[in-house]
Design a protein around this motif. Structure first.
Motif, PDB file in Angstrom:
ATOM      1  N   LYS A 196       0.832  -1.205   0.000  1.00  0.00           N
ATOM      2  CA  LYS A 196       0.000   0.000   0.000  1.00  0.00           C
ATOM      3  C   LYS A 196       0.863   1.249   0.000  1.00  0.00           C
ATOM      4  CE  LYS A 196      -4.161  -1.522   2.289  1.00  0.00           C
ATOM      5  NZ  LYS A 196      -5.046  -1.305   3.401  1.00  0.00           N
ATOM      6  N   GLU A 197       0.377   2.228  -0.708  1.00  0.00           N
ATOM      7  CA  GLU A 197       1.070   3.504  -0.741  1.00  0.00           C
ATOM      8  C   GLU A 197       0.466   4.403   0.334  1.00  0.00           C
ATOM      9  OE1 GLU A 197       1.410   6.993  -3.939  1.00  0.00           O
ATOM     10  OE2 GLU A 197       1.815   4.982  -4.723  1.00  0.00           O
ATOM     11  N   LYS A 198       1.307   4.923   1.201  1.00  0.00           N
ATOM     12  CA  LYS A 198       0.830   5.801   2.270  1.00  0.00           C
ATOM     13  C   LYS A 198       0.797   7.231   1.771  1.00  0.00           C
ATOM     14  CE  LYS A 198       2.474   3.061   6.120  1.00  0.00           C
ATOM     15  NZ  LYS A 198       3.228   3.061   7.357  1.00  0.00           N
ATOM     16  N   ASN A 199      -0.191   7.960   2.254  1.00  0.00           N
ATOM     17  CA  ASN A 199      -0.252   9.376   1.916  1.00  0.00           C
ATOM     18  C   ASN A 199       0.785  10.117   2.734  1.00  0.00           C
ATOM     19  OD1 ASN A 199      -2.346   9.010   0.153  1.00  0.00           O
ATOM     20  ND2 ASN A 199      -3.925   9.410   1.688  1.00  0.00           N
ATOM     21  N   MET A 200       1.703  10.752   2.083  1.00  0.00           N
ATOM     22  CA  MET A 200       2.753  11.498   2.764  1.00  0.00           C
ATOM     23  C   MET A 200       2.410  12.977   2.687  1.00  0.00           C
ATOM     24  SD  MET A 200       5.919   9.241   2.942  1.00  0.00           S
ATOM     25  CE  MET A 200       6.903  10.592   3.341  1.00  0.00           C
ATOM     26  N   LYS A 201       2.644  13.652   3.796  1.00  0.00           N
ATOM     27  CA  LYS A 201       2.437  15.096   3.797  1.00  0.00           C
ATOM     28  C   LYS A 201       3.535  15.757   2.986  1.00  0.00           C
ATOM     29  CE  LYS A 201       0.185  15.586   8.251  1.00  0.00           C
ATOM     30  NZ  LYS A 201       0.201  16.270   9.533  1.00  0.00           N
ATOM     31  N   SER A 202       3.205  16.878   2.429  1.00  0.00           N
ATOM     32  CA  SER A 202       4.221  17.612   1.694  1.00  0.00           C
ATOM     33  C   SER A 202       5.153  18.308   2.684  1.00  0.00           C
ATOM     34  CB  SER A 202       3.566  18.656   0.784  1.00  0.00           C
ATOM     35  OG  SER A 202       3.022  19.696   1.569  1.00  0.00           O
ATOM     36  N   ILE A 203       6.263  18.752   2.201  1.00  0.00           N
ATOM     37  CA  ILE A 203       7.220  19.467   3.046  1.00  0.00           C
ATOM     38  C   ILE A 203       6.570  20.714   3.631  1.00  0.00           C
ATOM     39  CG2 ILE A 203       9.362  20.801   3.012  1.00  0.00           C
ATOM     40  CD1 ILE A 203      10.485  18.709   1.105  1.00  0.00           C
ATOM     41  N   ALA A 204       5.771  21.396   2.857  1.00  0.00           N
ATOM     42  CA  ALA A 204       5.100  22.603   3.351  1.00  0.00           C
ATOM     43  C   ALA A 204       4.175  22.282   4.514  1.00  0.00           C
ATOM     44  CB  ALA A 204       4.322  23.276   2.227  1.00  0.00           C
ATOM     45  N   ASP A 205       3.517  21.121   4.487  1.00  0.00           N
ATOM     46  CA  ASP A 205       2.629  20.715   5.567  1.00  0.00           C
ATOM     47  C   ASP A 205       3.400  20.314   6.828  1.00  0.00           C
ATOM     48  OD1 ASP A 205       0.423  21.125   3.962  1.00  0.00           O
ATOM     49  OD2 ASP A 205       0.341  19.033   3.300  1.00  0.00           O
ATOM     50  N   SER A 206       4.658  19.956   6.675  1.00  0.00           N
ATOM     51  CA  SER A 206       5.473  19.479   7.791  1.00  0.00           C
ATOM     52  C   SER A 206       6.402  20.555   8.348  1.00  0.00           C
ATOM     53  CB  SER A 206       6.323  18.292   7.338  1.00  0.00           C
ATOM     54  OG  SER A 206       5.492  17.263   6.866  1.00  0.00           O
ATOM     55  N   LYS A 207       6.281  21.751   7.860  1.00  0.00           N
ATOM     56  CA  LYS A 207       7.163  22.840   8.269  1.00  0.00           C
ATOM     57  C   LYS A 207       7.003  23.130   9.758  1.00  0.00           C
ATOM     58  CE  LYS A 207       8.499  27.465   6.893  1.00  0.00           C
ATOM     59  NZ  LYS A 207       8.179  28.612   6.066  1.00  0.00           N
ATOM     60  N   SER A 208       8.113  23.326  10.435  1.00  0.00           N
ATOM     61  CA  SER A 208       8.114  23.609  11.867  1.00  0.00           C
ATOM     62  C   SER A 208       7.621  25.024  12.140  1.00  0.00           C
ATOM     63  CB  SER A 208       9.533  23.458  12.425  1.00  0.00           C
ATOM     64  OG  SER A 208       9.567  23.829  13.779  1.00  0.00           O
ATOM     65  N   VAL A 209       7.004  25.200  13.312  1.00  0.00           N
ATOM     66  CA  VAL A 209       6.570  26.538  13.721  1.00  0.00           C
ATOM     67  C   VAL A 209       7.751  27.328  14.277  1.00  0.00           C
ATOM     68  CG1 VAL A 209       4.210  25.815  14.192  1.00  0.00           C
ATOM     69  CG2 VAL A 209       5.880  25.790  16.052  1.00  0.00           C
ATOM     70  N   LEU A 210       8.896  26.658  14.460  1.00  0.00           N
ATOM     71  CA  LEU A 210      10.096  27.287  15.008  1.00  0.00           C
ATOM     72  C   LEU A 210      11.199  27.273  13.959  1.00  0.00           C
ATOM     73  CD1 LEU A 210      11.450  28.401  17.624  1.00  0.00           C
ATOM     74  CD2 LEU A 210      12.254  26.072  18.022  1.00  0.00           C
ATOM     75  N   VAL A 211      11.766  28.446  13.669  1.00  0.00           N
ATOM     76  CA  VAL A 211      12.813  28.558  12.665  1.00  0.00           C
ATOM     77  C   VAL A 211      14.011  29.285  13.267  1.00  0.00           C
ATOM     78  CG1 VAL A 211      13.417  29.560  10.414  1.00  0.00           C
ATOM     79  CG2 VAL A 211      11.133  28.615  10.784  1.00  0.00           C
ATOM     80  N   LEU A 212      15.199  28.683  13.136  1.00  0.00           N
ATOM     81  CA  LEU A 212      16.441  29.331  13.545  1.00  0.00           C
ATOM     82  C   LEU A 212      16.871  30.263  12.427  1.00  0.00           C
ATOM     83  CD1 LEU A 212      18.974  29.694  15.327  1.00  0.00           C
ATOM     84  CD2 LEU A 212      19.909  27.656  14.204  1.00  0.00           C
ATOM     85  N   GLU A 213      16.929  31.556  12.715  1.00  0.00           N
ATOM     86  CA  GLU A 213      17.306  32.532  11.694  1.00  0.00           C
ATOM     87  C   GLU A 213      18.792  32.875  11.716  1.00  0.00           C
ATOM     88  OE1 GLU A 213      14.744  35.934  11.584  1.00  0.00           O
ATOM     89  OE2 GLU A 213      13.070  34.707  10.904  1.00  0.00           O
ATOM     90  N   LYS A 214      19.386  32.839  12.910  1.00  0.00           N
ATOM     91  CA  LYS A 214      20.789  33.240  13.018  1.00  0.00           C
ATOM     92  C   LYS A 214      21.380  32.631  14.283  1.00  0.00           C
ATOM     93  CE  LYS A 214      23.648  37.379  13.434  1.00  0.00           C
ATOM     94  NZ  LYS A 214      23.641  38.843  13.557  1.00  0.00           N
ATOM     95  N   ILE A 215      22.644  32.276  14.223  1.00  0.00           N
ATOM     96  CA  ILE A 215      23.352  31.789  15.403  1.00  0.00           C
ATOM     97  C   ILE A 215      24.663  32.554  15.520  1.00  0.00           C
ATOM     98  CG2 ILE A 215      24.460  29.884  14.197  1.00  0.00           C
ATOM     99  CD1 ILE A 215      24.050  28.244  16.778  1.00  0.00           C
ATOM    100  N   SER A 216      25.036  32.921  16.744  1.00  0.00           N
ATOM    101  CA  SER A 216      26.251  33.698  16.977  1.00  0.00           C
ATOM    102  C   SER A 216      26.986  33.180  18.204  1.00  0.00           C
ATOM    103  CB  SER A 216      25.908  35.173  17.248  1.00  0.00           C
ATOM    104  OG  SER A 216      25.174  35.727  16.200  1.00  0.00           O
ATOM    105  N   VAL A 217      28.306  33.284  18.154  1.00  0.00           N
ATOM    106  CA  VAL A 217      29.116  33.024  19.335  1.00  0.00           C
ATOM    107  C   VAL A 217      29.240  34.354  20.069  1.00  0.00           C
ATOM    108  CG1 VAL A 217      31.375  32.318  20.193  1.00  0.00           C
ATOM    109  CG2 VAL A 217      30.366  31.159  18.222  1.00  0.00           C
ATOM    110  N   GLU A 218      28.812  34.398  21.315  1.00  0.00           N
ATOM    111  CA  GLU A 218      28.818  35.633  22.093  1.00  0.00           C
ATOM    112  C   GLU A 218      30.043  35.747  23.002  1.00  0.00           C
ATOM    113  OE1 GLU A 218      26.650  37.942  21.510  1.00  0.00           O
ATOM    114  OE2 GLU A 218      25.337  36.728  20.251  1.00  0.00           O
ATOM    115  N   LYS A 219      30.525  34.603  23.517  1.00  0.00           N
ATOM    116  CA  LYS A 219      31.636  34.657  24.455  1.00  0.00           C
ATOM    117  C   LYS A 219      32.477  33.393  24.337  1.00  0.00           C
ATOM    118  CE  LYS A 219      30.768  36.251  28.525  1.00  0.00           C
ATOM    119  NZ  LYS A 219      30.291  36.394  29.904  1.00  0.00           N
ATOM    120  N   LEU A 220      33.786  33.585  24.257  1.00  0.00           N
ATOM    121  CA  LEU A 220      34.761  32.507  24.316  1.00  0.00           C
ATOM    122  C   LEU A 220      35.831  32.947  25.311  1.00  0.00           C
ATOM    123  CD1 LEU A 220      35.298  31.705  20.525  1.00  0.00           C
ATOM    124  CD2 LEU A 220      34.042  30.332  22.175  1.00  0.00           C
ATOM    125  N   TYR A 221      35.977  32.212  26.397  1.00  0.00           N
ATOM    126  CA  TYR A 221      36.931  32.614  27.436  1.00  0.00           C
ATOM    127  C   TYR A 221      37.657  31.383  27.953  1.00  0.00           C
ATOM    128  CZ  TYR A 221      38.791  34.788  31.645  1.00  0.00           C
ATOM    129  OH  TYR A 221      39.635  35.267  32.623  1.00  0.00           O
TER     130      TYR A 221
END
Length: 137
Positions: free
Chosen positions: A2-27
């Motif tokens: 049987k072929e399962k109905n798969m959701k599209s990528i758009a339907d599986s998109k997370s409500v949380l998105v990482l826009e930027k990551i930065s290193v703030e401190k290295l000591y």
């Protein structure tokens, strides 16, 4: 078969998105010539905080401090800008837990790079259960 109905990528998109990551401190400070490694009994602490920057945009900071009086002090802090597209109880829970889980591997990597100094054994944090760590707080 049987072929399962798969959701599209758009339907599986997370409500949380990482826009930027930065290193703030290295000591890294070695306070004694006799210190060559961090012992498993030494003091390691984590911290994090979450600040709302604007509607749906949040800055999450995650840090680790390794401090043994008279021996060394090491601190790494990173931050991520996250966009949350769902304002709900579930959305806030995702924001609180998942952002730290997303940032943690970057923190581990930066700590290992920073501690890879001559005559010092690199620190490799184990993978951690972030939910359990946050629940302890």
């Amino acid at each position: 078969m049987k072929e399962k109905n798969m959701k599209s990528i758009a339907d599986s998109k997370s409500v949380l998105v990482l826009e930027k990551i930065s290193v703030e401190k290295l000591y890294f400070e070695r306070l004694s010539d006799a210190v060559h490694r961090v012992e498993s009994t030494d003091k390691i602490s984590f911290y994090h905080n979450l600040n709302k920057m604007e509607d749906q945009l949040f800055r999450v900071r995650l840090g680790v401090v390794l401090n043994e009086d008279g021996k060394y002090r090491i601190e790494v802090e990173i931050s991520g800008l996250f966009r949350l597209s769902e304002d709900s109880v579930l959305g806030k829970k995702i924001l609180e837990n998942n952002t730290v889980a997303i940032l943690f591997p970057y923190l581990r990597s930066q700590l290992t790079l920073l501690s890879s100094q001559p005559d010092f054994e690199p620190i490799i944090l184990p993978a951690l259960n972030i939910n359990a760590l946050l629940n302890e707080e």
